[in-house]
Enzyme design. Structure first.
Site, PDB file in Angstrom:
ATOM      1  N   ARG A  83     -15.393  -0.034 -22.886  1.00  0.00           N
ATOM      2  CA  ARG A  83     -14.362   1.006 -22.896  1.00  0.00           C
ATOM      3  C   ARG A  83     -14.170   1.639 -21.519  1.00  0.00           C
ATOM      4  O   ARG A  83     -13.048   1.988 -21.138  1.00  0.00           O
ATOM      5  CB  ARG A  83     -14.739   2.076 -23.928  1.00  0.00           C
ATOM      6  CG  ARG A  83     -14.619   1.518 -25.317  1.00  0.00           C
ATOM      7  CD  ARG A  83     -15.195   2.398 -26.376  1.00  0.00           C
ATOM      8  NE  ARG A  83     -14.704   1.930 -27.686  1.00  0.00           N
ATOM      9  CZ  ARG A  83     -15.007   2.480 -28.834  1.00  0.00           C
ATOM     10  NH1 ARG A  83     -15.782   3.530 -28.880  1.00  0.00           N
ATOM     11  NH2 ARG A  83     -14.510   2.004 -29.949  1.00  0.00           N
TER      12      ARG A  83
ATOM     13  N   LYS B 131     -13.237  -6.215 -47.806  1.00  0.00           N
ATOM     14  CA  LYS B 131     -12.609  -5.636 -48.992  1.00  0.00           C
ATOM     15  C   LYS B 131     -11.107  -5.455 -48.877  1.00  0.00           C
ATOM     16  O   LYS B 131     -10.601  -5.041 -47.845  1.00  0.00           O
ATOM     17  CB  LYS B 131     -13.218  -4.262 -49.252  1.00  0.00           C
ATOM     18  CG  LYS B 131     -14.640  -4.334 -49.756  1.00  0.00           C
ATOM     19  CD  LYS B 131     -15.131  -2.937 -50.035  1.00  0.00           C
ATOM     20  CE  LYS B 131     -16.495  -2.956 -50.698  1.00  0.00           C
ATOM     21  NZ  LYS B 131     -16.977  -1.588 -50.892  1.00  0.00           N
TER      22      LYS B 131
ATOM     23  N   GLY C 256     -13.498  -4.183 -35.259  1.00  0.00           N
ATOM     24  CA  GLY C 256     -14.865  -4.265 -34.751  1.00  0.00           C
ATOM     25  C   GLY C 256     -15.506  -5.616 -35.016  1.00  0.00           C
ATOM     26  O   GLY C 256     -15.987  -6.285 -34.102  1.00  0.00           O
TER      27      GLY C 256
ATOM     28  N   GLY D 138     -10.054   2.049 -35.543  1.00  0.00           N
ATOM     29  CA  GLY D 138      -9.155   2.768 -36.452  1.00  0.00           C
ATOM     30  C   GLY D 138      -7.704   2.750 -35.993  1.00  0.00           C
ATOM     31  O   GLY D 138      -6.791   2.569 -36.803  1.00  0.00           O
TER      32      GLY D 138
HETATM   33  P1  ADP Z   1     -13.112  -5.689 -39.042  1.00  0.00           P
HETATM   34  O1  ADP Z   1     -14.278  -4.833 -38.590  1.00  0.00           O
HETATM   35  O2  ADP Z   1     -12.785  -6.748 -38.038  1.00  0.00           O
HETATM   36  O3  ADP Z   1     -11.913  -4.871 -39.433  1.00  0.00           O
HETATM   37  P2  ADP Z   1     -14.153  -5.887 -41.729  1.00  0.00           P
HETATM   38  O4  ADP Z   1     -15.085  -4.770 -41.424  1.00  0.00           O
HETATM   39  O5  ADP Z   1     -13.028  -5.605 -42.654  1.00  0.00           O
HETATM   40  O6  ADP Z   1     -13.580  -6.496 -40.356  1.00  0.00           O
HETATM   41  O7  ADP Z   1     -14.937  -7.108 -42.375  1.00  0.00           O
HETATM   42  C1  ADP Z   1     -16.012  -7.753 -41.776  1.00  0.00           C
HETATM   43  C2  ADP Z   1     -17.088  -8.098 -42.766  1.00  0.00           C
HETATM   44  O8  ADP Z   1     -16.602  -8.860 -43.848  1.00  0.00           O
HETATM   45  C3  ADP Z   1     -18.148  -8.923 -42.106  1.00  0.00           C
HETATM   46  O9  ADP Z   1     -19.355  -8.192 -42.092  1.00  0.00           O
HETATM   47  C4  ADP Z   1     -18.247 -10.168 -42.978  1.00  0.00           C
HETATM   48  O10 ADP Z   1     -19.585 -10.596 -43.191  1.00  0.00           O
HETATM   49  C5  ADP Z   1     -17.638  -9.697 -44.273  1.00  0.00           C
HETATM   50  N1  ADP Z   1     -17.161 -10.832 -45.085  1.00  0.00           N
HETATM   51  C6  ADP Z   1     -16.239 -11.735 -44.748  1.00  0.00           C
HETATM   52  N2  ADP Z   1     -16.085 -12.660 -45.720  1.00  0.00           N
HETATM   53  C7  ADP Z   1     -16.941 -12.331 -46.705  1.00  0.00           C
HETATM   54  C8  ADP Z   1     -17.267 -12.900 -47.996  1.00  0.00           C
HETATM   55  N3  ADP Z   1     -16.644 -13.990 -48.442  1.00  0.00           N
HETATM   56  N4  ADP Z   1     -18.205 -12.279 -48.730  1.00  0.00           N
HETATM   57  C9  ADP Z   1     -18.831 -11.180 -48.269  1.00  0.00           C
HETATM   58  N5  ADP Z   1     -18.576 -10.589 -47.086  1.00  0.00           N
HETATM   59  C10 ADP Z   1     -17.636 -11.156 -46.305  1.00  0.00           C
END
Ligand code: ADP
Ligand code: MG
Length: 399
Positions: free
Chosen positions: A38, A199, A357, A380
């Site tokens: 950053r 999710k 992230g 965010g």
């Molecule tokens: P970002 O931080 O890039 O926005 P998220 O926080 O929404 O991404 O999601 C990342 C997480 O989702 C990772 O820790 C990954 O392990 C988990 N993940 C991805 N696919 C699956 C799956 N099929 N089952 C469980 N967890 C998953």
């Protein structure tokens, strides 16, 4: 492209006081930053202003002190890291307004850099109190915002100040806004979005916005399970929000009316236990997932088909990994699709923008972060932008 002023529009800054909002919210361990990305992002803005003779006052938050002084959250904690990145000495100023700041400005020479204390020590920051903003603004001749990652908050240092002083986007902010506009504001068609991660519930607004924006919506990660369940697939023990299948179906309907093709995996990588290279690992059709199995990654056939989709696209925006990429071999789909996107970007056929992230970590893991057109490290703020929201810190620059 929305119109905002940049450093090119300021004119002569010699002897002027620049209030520069930067992101110094660094991850720390044992009193030192573990990642200075950053600071590196804003270094060009800080050094450009200093080298042109401005007195640069850095303004930032650090942690969540909730409107009270807290010595463990003073920006002096990161002074050394900032100095190392800039390769300059800077002056720490333990206030953001008042006589101490006035005195410091008197001591600083043209081209010197001062670091104000954590702006969140004062409740007026998060309340966006105009009195508080005026007290800070009184010390500056102009305001530069170089912290896109804080632009989704309407706080005094991210929004209020922009209305009180001539306001400009710093170089990092300028680059981010230009890249994001190319990816979603004004994308070359056809455009694709990859949305993955854990999710659906955390990214509902993102999905709802994207179906009206892109021609191809690629859903992977844990959230694909909820969509598969909505379509009547038995996903076994997979991470799945069964209460959201109705919402998922609504999104699928909206997409089909909007001419957006939604791509769900048709083969998947499953296991009975979530561990690296588990004995129960296998690849199967989505309709063959057993009751005691979990879907942990998108399968190789689907990944190949998705790569072909990307080959027909001009623009890609990506948030969320395709599988549980932190644990091998469930990184395979994310890595393969990321490499395809990177290669297409390098060939000049695709504009690719990614953020989030875990997404940034996954692209680094795939070794392709530098081959994308732009990678946003703003968590965010990036997600809110993907939701189609107007970020208050950006809107204030455009006013
Ligand atoms: P970002 O931080 O890039 O926005 P998220 O926080 O929404 O991404 O999601 C990342 C997480 O989702 C990772 O820790 C990954 O392990 C988990 N993940 C991805 N696919 C699956 C799956 N099929 N089952 C469980 N967890 C998953
Ligand atoms: Mg995450």
């Amino acid at each position: 492209m929305p119109k905002f002023k940049t450093l090119d529009d300021i004119g002569d800054v010699r002897g002027k006081v620049a209030l520069v909002r930067v992101d110094l919210n660094l991850p720390m361990k044992d009193g030192r930053a573990t990642d200075v990305t950053r600071v590196e992002a804003s270094a060009p803005t800080i050094l450009e202003l200093a080298d042109k003779g401005a007195k640069v006052l850095l303004l930032a938050h650090f942690g969540r002190p909730k409107g009270q002084r807290n010595s463990t959250m003073s920006t002096s904690m990161v002074q050394g890291d900032v100095e190392r990145v800039l390769d300059r000495e800077i002056m720490f100023i333990p206030e953001v307004a008042g006589p101490v700041v006035e005195q410091a400005i008197g001591i600083l020479r043209d081209g010197d850099i001062g670091l104000l204390d954590n702006v969140r020590f004062w409740p007026g920051e998060e309340a966006n109190d105009p009195e508080f903003a005026r007290a800070i603004a009184g010390h500056g001749d102009f305001y530069v915002n170089d912290a896109f990652s804080a632009a989704h908050r309407a706080h005094a240092s991210t929004e209020g100040l922009a209305h009180l002083l001539p306001a400009y986007a710093g170089r990092a902010m300028e680059a981010e806004l230009t890249a994001l506009d190319k990816a979603l504001g004004n994308p070359e068609m056809p455009a694709a979005a990859v949305v993955g991660g854990a999710k659906v519930s955390s990214k509902l607004a993102v999905l709802e916005h994207l179906v009206g924006k892109v021609q191809h919506l690629i859903i992977g990660g844990g959230m694909a399970n909820t969509f598969l369940a909505a379509r009547g697939v038995d996903v076994g023990k997979s991470l799945c929000e069964h209460d959201l299948t109705g919402t998922a179906n609504k999104i699928l309907d909206t997409a089909s009316h909007a001419g957006c093709t939604v791509h769900l995996p048709y083969d998947v990588v499953v296991a009975k236990e979530f561990a690296a290279h588990p004995a129960s690992l296998r690849t199967c059709n989505v309709h063959e997932v057993a009751a005691e199995e979990m879907i942990l990654d998108v399968g190789p056939l689907a990944v190949e088909a998705l790569g072909d989709v990307l080959k027909t696209c001009r623009t890609l925006v990506w948030n969320g990994p395709m599988g549980a990429f932190e644990t091998e071999p469930f990184d395979a789909a994310t890595v393969a699709l990321a490499r395809t996107a990177a290669a297409l970007t390098q060939d000049g056929s695709l504009v690719s923008v990614a953020g989030g992230g875990d997404t940034v970590a996954a692209l680094n893991h795939a070794g392709v972060a530098h081959d994308f057109t732009y990678i946003s490290t703003a968590g965010g703020a990036f997600l809110e932008w993907m939701e189609g929201k107007v970020l208050p810190g950006v809107a204030a620059l455009e006013a």
